[in-house]
Scaffold this motif. Structure first.
Motif, short mmCIF file in Angstrom:
data_model
loop_
_atom_site.label_atom_id
_atom_site.label_comp_id
_atom_site.label_asym_id
_atom_site.label_seq_id
_atom_site.Cartn_x
_atom_site.Cartn_y
_atom_site.Cartn_z
N VAL A 1 0.89 -1.23 -0.03
CA VAL A 1 -0.05 0.01 -0.07
C VAL A 1 1.05 1.15 -0.12
O VAL A 1 1.31 1.50 0.98
N PRO A 2 1.18 1.69 -1.08
CA PRO A 2 1.86 3.06 -1.33
C PRO A 2 1.30 4.30 -0.59
O PRO A 2 0.10 4.46 -0.99
N ALA A 3 1.63 4.78 0.58
CA ALA A 3 1.24 5.81 1.22
C ALA A 3 2.16 6.78 1.66
O ALA A 3 2.24 7.44 2.59
N ALA A 4 3.13 7.23 0.55
CA ALA A 4 4.32 8.10 0.98
C ALA A 4 4.09 9.34 0.15
O ALA A 4 4.86 10.36 0.40
N GLY A 5 2.90 9.83 -0.39
CA GLY A 5 2.86 10.72 -1.03
C GLY A 5 2.21 12.04 -0.37
O GLY A 5 2.31 11.97 0.86
N LEU A 6 2.29 13.32 -0.84
CA LEU A 6 2.21 14.32 0.00
C LEU A 6 0.88 14.80 0.24
O LEU A 6 0.53 15.72 1.10
N GLY A 7 -0.12 14.24 -0.64
CA GLY A 7 -1.53 14.56 -0.36
C GLY A 7 -1.81 15.92 -0.48
O GLY A 7 -2.67 16.46 0.34
N THR A 8 -1.24 16.47 -1.47
CA THR A 8 -1.54 18.00 -1.55
C THR A 8 -3.20 18.38 -1.93
O THR A 8 -3.33 19.51 -1.62
N ARG A 9 -3.78 17.54 -2.48
CA ARG A 9 -5.19 17.83 -2.94
C ARG A 9 -6.08 17.84 -1.63
O ARG A 9 -7.20 18.21 -1.76
N PHE A 10 -5.52 17.39 -0.35
CA PHE A 10 -6.35 17.46 0.86
C PHE A 10 -5.59 18.38 1.87
O PHE A 10 -6.06 18.55 2.95
N PRO B 1 -1.63 12.34 8.00
CA PRO B 1 -1.64 11.74 6.75
C PRO B 1 -3.18 11.35 6.18
O PRO B 1 -4.03 10.95 7.00
N LYS B 2 -3.14 11.56 4.99
CA LYS B 2 -4.68 11.50 4.51
C LYS B 2 -5.24 9.75 4.74
O LYS B 2 -6.58 9.77 4.68
N GLU B 3 -4.36 9.00 4.71
CA GLU B 3 -4.84 7.54 4.87
C GLU B 3 -5.19 7.43 6.42
O GLU B 3 -5.92 6.26 6.77
N LEU C 1 10.19 2.27 3.71
CA LEU C 1 10.47 3.69 3.95
C LEU C 1 10.81 3.92 2.35
O LEU C 1 11.68 3.57 1.63
N GLN C 2 9.88 5.29 1.73
CA GLN C 2 10.40 5.99 0.83
C GLN C 2 10.79 7.28 1.15
O GLN C 2 9.92 8.13 1.74
N PRO C 3 12.10 7.39 1.26
CA PRO C 3 12.68 8.82 1.79
C PRO C 3 12.17 10.10 1.10
O PRO C 3 12.11 11.00 1.66
N ARG C 4 11.99 9.97 -0.13
CA ARG C 4 11.59 11.10 -0.93
C ARG C 4 10.50 10.76 -1.89
O ARG C 4 10.53 9.68 -2.42
N PRO C 5 9.33 11.61 -2.18
CA PRO C 5 8.37 11.23 -3.15
C PRO C 5 8.71 11.10 -4.46
O PRO C 5 8.56 11.92 -5.17
N LEU C 6 9.32 10.20 -4.75
CA LEU C 6 9.99 9.90 -6.39
C LEU C 6 8.94 9.41 -7.07
O LEU C 6 9.25 8.86 -8.28
N GLY C 7 7.46 9.20 -7.00
CA GLY C 7 6.61 8.65 -7.60
C GLY C 7 6.14 7.44 -7.20
O GLY C 7 6.68 6.74 -6.36
N LEU C 8 5.21 6.89 -7.76
CA LEU C 8 4.41 5.51 -7.22
C LEU C 8 5.24 4.43 -7.62
O LEU C 8 5.48 3.60 -7.05
P1 UTP Z 1 -1.22 10.44 -5.89
O1 UTP Z 1 -0.36 11.32 -6.47
O2 UTP Z 1 -2.56 10.09 -6.40
O3 UTP Z 1 -1.42 10.93 -4.32
O4 UTP Z 1 -0.39 9.16 -5.59
P2 UTP Z 1 -0.51 11.89 -3.25
O5 UTP Z 1 0.79 12.41 -3.91
O6 UTP Z 1 -0.62 11.24 -1.85
O7 UTP Z 1 -1.65 13.22 -3.42
P3 UTP Z 1 -1.83 14.66 -4.18
O8 UTP Z 1 -1.86 14.13 -5.53
O9 UTP Z 1 -0.72 15.42 -3.75
O10 UTP Z 1 -3.01 14.99 -3.53
C1 UTP Z 1 -1.01 7.75 -5.47
C2 UTP Z 1 -0.57 7.14 -4.63
O11 UTP Z 1 0.70 6.76 -4.57
C3 UTP Z 1 1.30 7.16 -3.30
C4 UTP Z 1 0.44 8.00 -2.74
O12 UTP Z 1 0.47 8.14 -1.32
C5 UTP Z 1 -0.82 7.58 -3.33
O13 UTP Z 1 -1.32 6.58 -2.28
N1 UTP Z 1 2.57 7.79 -3.68
C6 UTP Z 1 2.74 8.68 -4.86
C7 UTP Z 1 3.78 7.19 -2.97
O14 UTP Z 1 3.72 6.46 -2.04
N2 UTP Z 1 4.89 7.98 -3.19
C8 UTP Z 1 5.22 8.88 -4.34
O15 UTP Z 1 6.32 9.44 -4.37
C9 UTP Z 1 3.89 9.15 -4.85
#
Ligand code: UTP
Length: 301
Positions: free
Chosen positions: A16-25, A33-35, A110-117
């Motif tokens: 379950v990837p949950a390291a995103g920034l959640g900017t839309r929220f 964390p949005k999760e 751990l994903q140290p930096r948000p480098l994408g899904l």
């Molecule tokens: P999204 O881009 O839809 O979510 O990534 P986000 O980055 O959390 O939120 P916004 O777009 O800024 O609002 C889809 C999924 O991939 C994870 C996010 O946590 C989300 O579950 N993700 C995304 C990572 O785990 N790491 C990343 O570097 C990017």
């Protein structure tokens, strides 16, 4: 004998990837964390864990950033709280508090930096056992309910390779989604062969109206593909680029069309809809909420 016992399991780990920034929220996600945002009274991450456990996963790897370690804490036992609830005779609440830790084993990567899904999924590889040939990936923004992953596992059992999940969207909304390019290839109308995927196409360029929903059953070959892709827009490693690479190399990729309910809880609007929908299905909330909504909307006045 239960026939399901003879079918080999296609996966046992859910990532379950949950390291995103959640900017839309934002601003909620500045510190929460949005999760962990509740859908009525249950954090989204617990609903996703329940879906994974129902589909047969016995382990969930949550990919988190250094700032979002608290997501996994939801699955820890809380002996003090549990004792207090038991002493007060609040057994229904006790049951709910104990649910998450019992669902499945939870670990973090751990994903140290948000480098994408794609990069997030790659961080789970080192936690897998040598005999795990596939993983399920569940994006916690998407709620699809139970049943889809089971169908996807059946498709992998029959045709091998990797299996994705799609929902039908109105044609005029395709440019908000990743859209599949598909061909009929099986005896089941809701299972199609994937030729490719186009991110947010213009309406006239869309190859279908089948949009990616956040469920994947990925063959272990995905990790090798993820190591071979280059980052795309914004420096992010995209999971879809790695899947496209597998397709180009003749790895079978199918999509299952999910026709049941689906909510995108990664945005405030989608989250609100999910909360209302879930509350209307809960006996203790449905009646008063329905009355209030009708009054608020001036229906039947
Ligand atoms: P999204 O881009 O839809 O979510 O990534 P986000 O980055 O959390 O939120 P916004 O777009 O800024 O609002 C889809 C999924 O991939 C994870 C996010 O946590 C989300 O579950 N993700 C995304 C990572 O785990 N790491 C990343 O570097 C990017």
């Amino acid at each position: 004998m239960d026939s399901t016992q003879t079918i080999p399991r296609q996966f046992r780990t859910a990532v379950v990837p949950a390291a995103g920034l959640g900017t839309r929220f934002l601003p909620a996600t500045k510190s929460v964390p949005k999760e962990l945002l509740p859908v009525v009274d249950t954090p989204g991450i617990e609903l996703v864990a329940e879906e994974a456990a129902d589909a047969g996963a016995d382990r969930m790897i949550i990919v988190t950033s250094p700032e979002k370690q608290s997501v996994a804490e939801h699955f820890a036992e809380c002996p003090e709280l549990e004792d207090t609830l038991a002493r007060r005779g609040k057994f229904d609440l006790l049951e709910r508090v104990r649910r998450a830790p019992k669902l499945l084993e939870v670990e973090t990567a751990l994903q140290p930096r948000p480098l994408g899904l794609g990069h997030a999924v790659l961080q789970a590889e080192s936690s897998l056992a040598a005999d795990e040939t596939a993983i399920a990936v569940l994006l916690p923004d998407d709620l699809v309910g139970s049943g889809v992953l089971e169908t996807m596992a059946e498709v992998r059992r029959r045709w091998g390779g990797s299996v994705l999940c799609a929902i039908e969207v109105p044609h005029n909304q395709v440019s908000a989604y990743g859209i599949f390019d598909v061909a009929a290839a099986t005896d089941t109308p809701d299972v199609l062969r994937v030729n490719g995927m186009v991110e947010k196409p213009a309406v006239e360029d869309a190859p279908s109206n089948l949009a990616a929903a956040g469920r994947y059953l990925l063959d272990r070959a995905i990790f090798d593909a993820l190591r071979r892709i280059t980052p795309g827009a914004g420096g992010e490693y995209q999971l879809t680029d790695a899947i496209a690479l597998l397709i180009a190399e003749n790895h079978p990729v199918h999509v299952v069309i999910h026709r049941g309910p689906r909510h995108d809880i990664g945005t405030p609007t989608g989250h609100l809809r999910a909360a209302v929908d879930f509350a209307l299905q809960r006996e203790e909330y449905a009646g008063p909420l329905r009355d209030w909504l009708l009054q608020r909307l001036g229906v039947g006045e």
